[in-house]
Design a protein around this motif. Structure first.
Motif, short mmCIF file in Angstrom:
data_model
loop_
_atom_site.label_atom_id
_atom_site.label_comp_id
_atom_site.label_asym_id
_atom_site.label_seq_id
_atom_site.Cartn_x
_atom_site.Cartn_y
_atom_site.Cartn_z
N ALA A 1 -41.11 43.60 14.46
CA ALA A 1 -40.18 43.87 13.37
C ALA A 1 -40.68 43.25 12.07
O ALA A 1 -40.61 43.88 11.00
N LEU A 2 -41.21 42.03 12.14
CA LEU A 2 -41.75 41.40 10.93
C LEU A 2 -42.97 42.15 10.41
O LEU A 2 -43.14 42.30 9.20
N LEU A 3 -43.81 42.61 11.33
CA LEU A 3 -44.99 43.39 10.92
C LEU A 3 -44.56 44.67 10.19
O LEU A 3 -45.11 45.01 9.14
N LEU A 4 -43.57 45.35 10.73
CA LEU A 4 -43.07 46.57 10.09
C LEU A 4 -42.43 46.26 8.74
O LEU A 4 -42.56 47.03 7.79
N LEU A 5 -41.74 45.13 8.66
CA LEU A 5 -41.11 44.73 7.40
C LEU A 5 -42.17 44.47 6.33
O LEU A 5 -42.04 44.94 5.19
N PHE A 6 -43.23 43.76 6.67
CA PHE A 6 -44.30 43.50 5.71
C PHE A 6 -45.02 44.79 5.33
O PHE A 6 -45.39 44.97 4.17
N ALA A 7 -45.22 45.68 6.28
CA ALA A 7 -45.86 46.95 5.99
C ALA A 7 -45.00 47.78 5.03
O ALA A 7 -45.52 48.41 4.10
N ALA A 8 -43.69 47.77 5.25
CA ALA A 8 -42.79 48.51 4.34
C ALA A 8 -42.83 47.90 2.94
O ALA A 8 -42.85 48.63 1.94
N GLY A 9 -42.87 46.58 2.85
CA GLY A 9 -42.97 45.92 1.54
C GLY A 9 -44.26 46.28 0.83
O GLY A 9 -44.26 46.54 -0.38
N TYR A 10 -45.37 46.30 1.57
CA TYR A 10 -46.65 46.67 0.99
C TYR A 10 -46.63 48.12 0.51
O TYR A 10 -47.14 48.45 -0.56
N LEU A 11 -46.03 49.00 1.31
CA LEU A 11 -45.94 50.41 0.94
C LEU A 11 -45.09 50.60 -0.32
O LEU A 11 -45.46 51.36 -1.22
N ILE A 12 -43.98 49.91 -0.41
CA ILE A 12 -43.13 50.00 -1.60
C ILE A 12 -43.88 49.50 -2.82
O ILE A 12 -43.81 50.09 -3.90
N ARG A 13 -44.65 48.41 -2.66
CA ARG A 13 -45.44 47.88 -3.77
C ARG A 13 -46.50 48.89 -4.23
O ARG A 13 -46.69 49.10 -5.42
N ALA A 14 -47.16 49.52 -3.27
CA ALA A 14 -48.19 50.50 -3.61
C ALA A 14 -47.59 51.71 -4.32
O ALA A 14 -48.16 52.22 -5.29
N VAL A 15 -46.43 52.16 -3.87
CA VAL A 15 -45.77 53.30 -4.50
C VAL A 15 -45.34 52.94 -5.92
O VAL A 15 -45.50 53.73 -6.86
N ALA A 16 -44.80 51.73 -6.10
CA ALA A 16 -44.37 51.31 -7.43
C ALA A 16 -45.55 51.24 -8.39
O ALA A 16 -45.45 51.67 -9.55
N ARG A 17 -46.67 50.72 -7.92
CA ARG A 17 -47.86 50.64 -8.78
C ARG A 17 -48.36 52.04 -9.13
O ARG A 17 -48.76 52.29 -10.28
N ALA A 18 -48.36 52.95 -8.16
CA ALA A 18 -48.82 54.32 -8.43
C ALA A 18 -47.90 55.01 -9.43
O ALA A 18 -48.38 55.71 -10.34
N LEU A 19 -46.60 54.83 -9.30
CA LEU A 19 -45.66 55.43 -10.24
C LEU A 19 -45.82 54.84 -11.63
O LEU A 19 -45.74 55.56 -12.64
N ARG A 20 -46.04 53.54 -11.72
CA ARG A 20 -46.23 52.90 -13.02
C ARG A 20 -47.51 53.42 -13.68
O ARG A 20 -47.54 53.70 -14.87
N ARG A 21 -48.57 53.56 -12.88
CA ARG A 21 -49.84 54.07 -13.40
C ARG A 21 -49.67 55.52 -13.88
O ARG A 21 -50.16 55.90 -14.94
N ALA A 22 -48.96 56.33 -13.09
CA ALA A 22 -48.73 57.72 -13.49
C ALA A 22 -47.89 57.79 -14.75
O ALA A 22 -48.13 58.62 -15.63
N GLY A 23 -46.90 56.92 -14.87
CA GLY A 23 -46.07 56.89 -16.07
C GLY A 23 -46.87 56.54 -17.31
O GLY A 23 -46.68 57.12 -18.38
N SER A 24 -47.80 55.59 -17.17
CA SER A 24 -48.61 55.23 -18.34
C SER A 24 -49.56 56.37 -18.70
O SER A 24 -49.85 56.59 -19.88
N ARG A 25 -50.04 57.12 -17.72
CA ARG A 25 -50.88 58.28 -18.02
C ARG A 25 -50.08 59.36 -18.75
O ARG A 25 -50.58 59.98 -19.69
N VAL A 26 -48.85 59.59 -18.32
CA VAL A 26 -48.01 60.57 -18.99
C VAL A 26 -47.73 60.13 -20.42
O VAL A 26 -47.78 60.93 -21.35
N ASP A 27 -47.46 58.82 -20.62
CA ASP A 27 -47.24 58.32 -21.97
C ASP A 27 -48.48 58.52 -22.84
O ASP A 27 -48.38 58.88 -24.01
#
Length: 89
Positions: free
Chosen positions: A47-73
């Motif tokens: 369960a802890l492994l899955l929790l950390f993996a989900a946190g890492y995935l959320i972080r990666a998605v947030a970074r990708a969205l932020r990068r895409a937003g700056s490209r659109v800007d």
């Protein structure tokens, strides 16, 4: 107006406070349910492994969205000639 440094410092302080609160809560639960923790270490570890993996995935998605937003800007700024106002209309 606050500078970026004070905003970053405040975010760091809030993250540390959140981590402390989560750690204290998990420590309390582990103390209260120590028999369950000792009896099921594999399930808890998974369960802890899955929790950390989900946190890492959320972080990666947030970074990708932020990068895409700056490209659109950047595209809008290039097309419009000036950077759009950051204030909502």
């Amino acid at each position: 107006m606050g500078s970026a440094t004070s905003s970053s410092y405040r975010a760091t302080r809030l993250a540390l406070l959140n981590a402390f609160t989560a750690g204290a809560g998990l420590g309390y639960l582990a103390h209260e349910y120590r028999e369950v923790v000792v009896a099921n270490p594999g399930v808890i570890g998974l369960a802890l492994l899955l929790l950390f993996a989900a946190g890492y995935l959320i972080r990666a998605v947030a970074r990708a969205l932020r990068r895409a937003g700056s490209r659109v800007d950047a595209i809008f700024a290039e097309e419009l000639g000036t950077k759009p106002s950051p204030r909502p209309r």
